[in-house]
Design a protein around this motif. Structure first.
Motif, PDB file in Angstrom:
ATOM      1  N   PRO A   5       0.840  -1.069  -0.107  1.00 36.03           N
ATOM      2  CA  PRO A   5       0.136   0.145  -0.042  1.00 36.03           C
ATOM      3  C   PRO A   5       0.829   1.403   0.053  1.00 36.03           C
ATOM      4  N   LEU A   6       0.326   2.256  -0.075  1.00 31.02           N
ATOM      5  CA  LEU A   6       0.815   3.799  -0.012  1.00 31.02           C
ATOM      6  C   LEU A   6       0.767   3.822   1.581  1.00 31.02           C
ATOM      7  N   HIS A   7       1.058   5.015   1.932  1.00 28.92           N
ATOM      8  CA  HIS A   7       0.918   5.476   3.372  1.00 28.92           C
ATOM      9  C   HIS A   7      -0.187   4.957   4.111  1.00 28.92           C
ATOM     10  N   PRO A   8      -0.174   4.010   5.085  1.00 29.99           N
ATOM     11  CA  PRO A   8      -1.482   3.675   5.661  1.00 29.99           C
ATOM     12  C   PRO A   8      -1.783   4.446   6.707  1.00 29.99           C
ATOM     13  N   GLY A   9      -1.136   5.305   7.328  1.00 24.46           N
ATOM     14  CA  GLY A   9      -1.553   5.845   8.699  1.00 24.46           C
ATOM     15  C   GLY A   9      -1.121   4.967   9.860  1.00 24.46           C
ATOM     16  N   LEU A  10      -1.696   5.056  10.854  1.00 26.54           N
ATOM     17  CA  LEU A  10      -1.391   4.569  12.068  1.00 26.54           C
ATOM     18  C   LEU A  10      -2.041   3.125  12.208  1.00 26.54           C
ATOM     19  N   VAL A  11      -1.185   2.143  12.680  1.00 23.23           N
ATOM     20  CA  VAL A  11      -1.649   0.928  12.942  1.00 23.23           C
ATOM     21  C   VAL A  11      -1.307   0.315  14.171  1.00 23.23           C
ATOM     22  N   ASP A  12      -2.020  -0.423  14.782  1.00 23.37           N
ATOM     23  CA  ASP A  12      -1.481  -0.881  16.056  1.00 23.37           C
ATOM     24  C   ASP A  12      -0.199  -1.710  16.121  1.00 23.37           C
ATOM     25  N   VAL A  13      -0.113  -2.601  15.031  1.00 24.13           N
ATOM     26  CA  VAL A  13       1.287  -3.572  15.078  1.00 24.13           C
ATOM     27  C   VAL A  13       1.838  -3.476  13.810  1.00 24.13           C
ATOM     28  N   VAL A  14       3.213  -3.348  13.412  1.00 18.08           N
ATOM     29  CA  VAL A  14       3.690  -3.657  12.056  1.00 18.08           C
ATOM     30  C   VAL A  14       4.630  -5.000  12.569  1.00 18.08           C
ATOM     31  N   VAL A  15       4.445  -6.172  11.784  1.00 24.35           N
ATOM     32  CA  VAL A  15       5.474  -7.091  11.943  1.00 24.35           C
ATOM     33  C   VAL A  15       6.223  -7.228  10.608  1.00 24.35           C
ATOM     34  N   ILE A  16       7.476  -7.278  10.984  1.00 25.79           N
ATOM     35  CA  ILE A  16       8.579  -7.179   9.827  1.00 25.79           C
ATOM     36  C   ILE A  16       8.976  -8.653   9.573  1.00 25.79           C
ATOM     37  N   GLY A  17       8.629  -9.037   8.369  1.00 31.48           N
ATOM     38  CA  GLY A  17       8.952 -10.323   8.206  1.00 31.48           C
ATOM     39  C   GLY A  17       7.726 -11.384   7.927  1.00 31.48           C
ATOM     40  N   ASP A 111       9.273   7.660  16.617  1.00 31.13           N
ATOM     41  CA  ASP A 111       8.395   8.688  16.224  1.00 31.13           C
ATOM     42  C   ASP A 111       7.433   9.031  17.160  1.00 31.13           C
ATOM     43  N   THR A 112       8.032  10.109  18.106  1.00 34.81           N
ATOM     44  CA  THR A 112       7.237  10.367  19.376  1.00 34.81           C
ATOM     45  C   THR A 112       6.786   9.188  20.137  1.00 34.81           C
ATOM     46  N   THR A 125       3.647   3.949  10.369  1.00 32.65           N
ATOM     47  CA  THR A 125       3.441   4.337  11.719  1.00 32.65           C
ATOM     48  C   THR A 125       2.776   3.203  12.667  1.00 32.65           C
ATOM     49  N   ALA A 126       3.666   2.655  13.612  1.00 28.91           N
ATOM     50  CA  ALA A 126       3.009   1.702  14.552  1.00 28.91           C
ATOM     51  C   ALA A 126       3.275   2.057  15.958  1.00 28.91           C
ATOM     52  N   ARG A 127       2.211   1.550  16.599  1.00 30.86           N
ATOM     53  CA  ARG A 127       2.309   1.824  18.160  1.00 30.86           C
ATOM     54  C   ARG A 127       3.167   0.804  18.516  1.00 30.86           C
TER      55      ARG A 127
END
Length: 367
Positions: A5-17, A111-112, A125-127
């Motif tokens: 996707p393009l910039h998705p905004g804020l999500v709870d969790v991003v999993v890398i992999g 990021d803050t 951006t992810a919490r």
């Protein structure tokens, strides 16, 4: 599976992999109702298994090699790489996990109050972030004198795709672990290949009845003992180094598992020992292990002077919003295995759910 996707905004969790650990994390995050995305650099499902040699075997039967929620289909003996790839692809589809591929994660920044995940398709951006990139992408090659002078071919375990590329050659396999033993077994079964095995110490096969299930249980007990301050160092190392999967047993019966002492340098045509003995060879396969693939975390400055990342449970002490799973026992007992990755993923998801206090951004209906 979805496109990037393009910039998705804020999500709870991003999993890398999007390999086995990432999919296990997705299962528990979905069950918790959290809004998450799995970013996978690969073009298709299967993680590192898609790049393994065809004869590579799991250390446990299928019934002891499952991710949470869905048993691995039964197969004769120990599952091979193709069986695992098919299982991971079906698992991803069954639970409709939000996997975006191919997406290459370049860096993670603070990021803050959140974490910013920079990718080749824009930022997320992810919490919370769960890093589950494993070790396959960071092969380790030791340095030996003369390495650049050797005129033959040198490959790491990651570059081995079966014996067909080595017909008519003398091949030196370096390393005393499971990968080395399985590759020696694979090569030595071909009469057109002369296989020579070099190890730092004599390799030790585990008893035939011991497999990955037993190793996971031993690692779990030892982890509990370490935490309780009662560890007697009687873990897996006390039993041996190599799981005797059927191809390794067959090589043992053929008399092809004879290991030689490690050489100390390379020559232009092969290898050499301190006493002056030399051996010419065409190819050297370095089965010398891996390091965690963590370059994307460099901006966070997590490593201490010894190169380690201090952990409590699955989260990094210096960045509690970041969790690491699937890299080896330092991120949880057996975390680099299928069954172990599921347990570690559950721990990470439970911690994240408690930290977010039941207030996900977009509550999903768990399946």
């Amino acid at each position: 599976m979805t496109s990037a996707p393009l910039h998705p905004g804020l999500v709870d969790v991003v999993v890398i992999g999007g390999g086995q650990a990432g999919l296990a994390a997705g299962f528990y995050l979905r069950r918790a109702g959290l809004d998450f995305a799995i970013l996978d650099a690969q073009d298709e499902p299967g993680g590192a298994w898609r790049h393994a040699w065809p004869s590579l075997r799991l250390f446990s039967p299928a019934q002891y090699s499952s991710l949470p929620g869905r048993p691995m289909p039964a197969t004769d003996g120990y599952p091979d790489a193709t069986h695992v790839i098919d299982y991971l692809a079906a698992y991803e589809k069954r639970y409709e996990l939000s996997v975006h591929r191919p997406v290459h994660v370049e860096a993670v920044h603070r990021d803050t109050e959140n974490l910013r995940v920079e990718t080749d398709h824009g930022p997320w951006t992810a919490r919370r972030v769960i890093s589950a990139t494993g070790t396959w992408w960071q092969p380790y090659l030791p340095h030996y004198p003369g390495q650049t002078a050797f005129r033959g071919r040198q490959v790491h375990t990651t570059g081995y795709h079966g014996p067909h590329a080595f017909h008519g050659q003398r091949v030196v396999v370096v390393g005393g672990g499971n990968s080395a033993a399985q590759i020696v077994a694979d090569l030595s079964a071909d009469p057109d290949i002369e296989t020579f095995w070099a190890t730092l110490r004599p390799p030790r096969l585990l008893p035939d009845h011991v497999d990955g299930r037993d190793l996971f249980e031993i690692a779990t007990r030892r982890r509990a003992a370490v935490l309780a301050g009662t560890d007697d160092d009687g873990g897996v190392a006390g039993l041996g180094d190599i799981v005797a999967v059927p191809p390794v047993r067959a090589a043992r019966e053929r008399g092809d598992l004879h290991a030689h002492p490690m050489f100390d340098r390379l020559t232009t045509t092969g290898i050499a020992w301190p006493d002056g003995t030399r051996l010419d060879c065409d190819t050297i396969i370095w089965c010398t292990g891996f390091r965690p693939a963590l370059r994307h975390l460099a901006p966070l400055g997590l490593r201490d002077p010894d190169g380690h990342i201090s952990m409590t449970g699955t989260h990094a002490d210096a960045k509690p919003r970041l969790h690491l799973i699937g890299y080896g026992d330092w991120t949880g007992p057996g975390s680099a295995t299928l069954i172990g990755s599921g347990i570690n993923a559950r721990d990470a998801a439970d911690t994240i759910t408690r930290e977010l206090d039941g207030r996900p951004i977009h509550h999903r209906n768990p399946r």
